[in-house]
Design a protein around this motif. Sequence first.
Motif, short mmCIF file in Angstrom:
data_model
loop_
_atom_site.label_atom_id
_atom_site.label_comp_id
_atom_site.label_asym_id
_atom_site.label_seq_id
_atom_site.Cartn_x
_atom_site.Cartn_y
_atom_site.Cartn_z
N LYS A 16 14.05 20.52 -31.35
CA LYS A 16 14.73 19.74 -30.70
C LYS A 16 14.49 19.97 -29.21
O LYS A 16 14.58 18.89 -28.41
CB LYS A 16 16.40 20.14 -30.81
N LEU A 17 14.07 21.09 -28.87
CA LEU A 17 14.09 21.35 -27.40
C LEU A 17 12.49 20.63 -26.72
O LEU A 17 12.31 20.34 -25.93
CB LEU A 17 13.87 22.84 -26.98
N LEU B 273 11.80 17.63 -24.94
CA LEU B 273 12.52 17.22 -23.55
C LEU B 273 11.83 17.65 -22.37
O LEU B 273 11.38 18.43 -22.04
CB LEU B 273 13.73 18.22 -23.58
N GLY B 274 11.44 16.51 -21.61
CA GLY B 274 10.76 16.62 -20.28
C GLY B 274 9.25 16.83 -20.71
O GLY B 274 8.49 16.92 -19.62
N TYR B 275 8.85 16.39 -21.79
CA TYR B 275 7.14 16.93 -22.01
C TYR B 275 6.46 15.58 -21.86
O TYR B 275 6.89 14.40 -22.13
CB TYR B 275 6.90 17.29 -23.67
#
Lengths: 313, 313
Positions: free
Chosen positions: B14-15, B18-20
């Motif tokens: 899930k992480l 994010l922002g990748y």
Amino acid sequence: MRLKDLGERALLAKLAPLGYPEAAPLPPGDDAGGVWAEGVAWLLKTDGFLYREVALRGMGPFEVGFRGVAATASDLLVKMGRPLGFTLGLFLPEDLEEGFVLELVRGAAEAAKRLGAFLLGGDTNAGVEVALTVAGYAWAEAPLPRRAFPGDLLYLVGDRWGRTGAAIWAHYQGVDLKAFPQIREAAFYPLPRLGLLALAGLPRGSLDSSDGLAETLWQLSETGVRVEVEALPLYPDVLALAKGEAQALEWVLYGGEEFEAVLAVPPEREGELWARAQAVGLPLFRAGRVLEGEGVYFQGRPVARKGYDHFRP
Amino acid sequence: MRLKDLGERALLAKLAPLGYPEAAPLPPGDDAGGVWAEGVAWLLKTDGFLYREVALRGMGPFEVGFRGVAATASDLLVKMGRPLGFTLGLFLPEDLEEGFVLELVRGAAEAAKRLGAFLLGGDTNAGVEVALTVAGYAWAEAPLPRRAFPGDLLYLVGDRWGRTGAAIWAHYQGVDLKAFPQIREAAFYPLPRLGLLALAGLPRGSLDSSDGLAETLWQLSETGVRVEVEALPLYPDVLALAKGEAQALEWVLYGGEEFEAVLAVPPEREGELWARAQAVGLPLFRAGRVLEGEGVYFQGRPVARKGYDHFRP
């Protein structure tokens, strides 16, 4: 010797040279480290902290994640490094809710995005309390060390001076910051300034201010100069919250967590500095000058060194 | 949902996005992240751990610092990234002796040096126990993702397979490793292999193995293939320490902490692979092949997935 007897500054001074390259773009112990590659300086920086130590009243995981990237990015930007990406190293209690972690990472992603950069993954481990270590890298054509020559002018960049100190005080006093939106914003979303890069080539040296302005100026003086502060920024909202000017000055000098830049600027470049700062909307404050000698003085009186030490708080 | 119910793998999935960045040199969730700059991939990786979780009997701070840089460097090298530098984020109890910290950092510096890289500073914080977060960056002309196509051959690089698992077993059993120098060396100084860079352009994909070979092969199979293991490396010293071949195989499949590479190689490049590996002294083991389908099999039987989860150990 135990760390609480040695102190953090002395420990870091011993660690900084270990394994550090000889021909590096910045000296060991500067705000960021790095190597030259293909004619460009590639900077790397790590900053870690405990959640409970930085989460002020009203801040949640989003703000703390944001703050983590901001702190690391500030060290890179103040060296004239353009941040490219960040990673998060997380220690998390196994009973923590996943929503908490997602918000933390979303906050970090938001800060990275506002800096034109990215999150590039990370690592999770079980730990007894929430702890973050943010790493970030940047490239710089001409990295700017901690440096000042006698005759240079002393400049403060940004508008968080005193505001973050005020917010920390309000946290411990239980004072609501609803009526002080700029103070709240400074503490909750301390975004470092990409506009610093527009000043490239002008300052002689620069330092990130995160342990308080006084400590930062002492670090500057340790490069072998006397720092003479003539004026400090006292914003109306900070004065309104403070019980008098003395408290406001205390916040400016000892607040910490500003993630703003302190610059030493040769006088002949002052005009160009103002012009470029104005062009990108970068707040500037001329705080004084650099002289031969040693120590830090404010209007002639010595400024006490009271930096935060993690091993003897 | 709480982390111990969600599990580490699901949390990381899930992480990771994010922002990748969208046009990154490697997909989110790969062994390292990165951005393209000036036609080169700049990779960044962070790996954190608790001292007490990795310090086997006989390992001191030097070995744990060494292990920290090794773990991060392995993720970079296996992506064909040449490591440039590392930083250390340290959480340290205030009662700790400074000599302990210096040895930790000297060990990290030694690993960096052996990889032709540097330590570029770090950060210290007080914490209830010793925890490290190592960050490292590297550049790669052609970064290698986790990837395999049906028909590819499966290769294991290095000679730590089973040895690190044996060392962890010996630690918990109180067995002395004096008579097993290669097992001790594999666990104490697991230096990743710069020689991997000599293989550039040959493998289809690669993965770092640090949570155990079985888990690594499962991660490979999740890219959409069936992994068919035909043989596993069983070294004489590992067999001598083990109570039979079954235990030795258990160590090879579930040991972890190898910091070795798993490669998928198109068959037509096999000859060149052997030639280049031999030229730089890189140990290679042909372990099997990649087929259409799913799952991981060893000599026809399914391999159980038993990866380590920090939130439900």
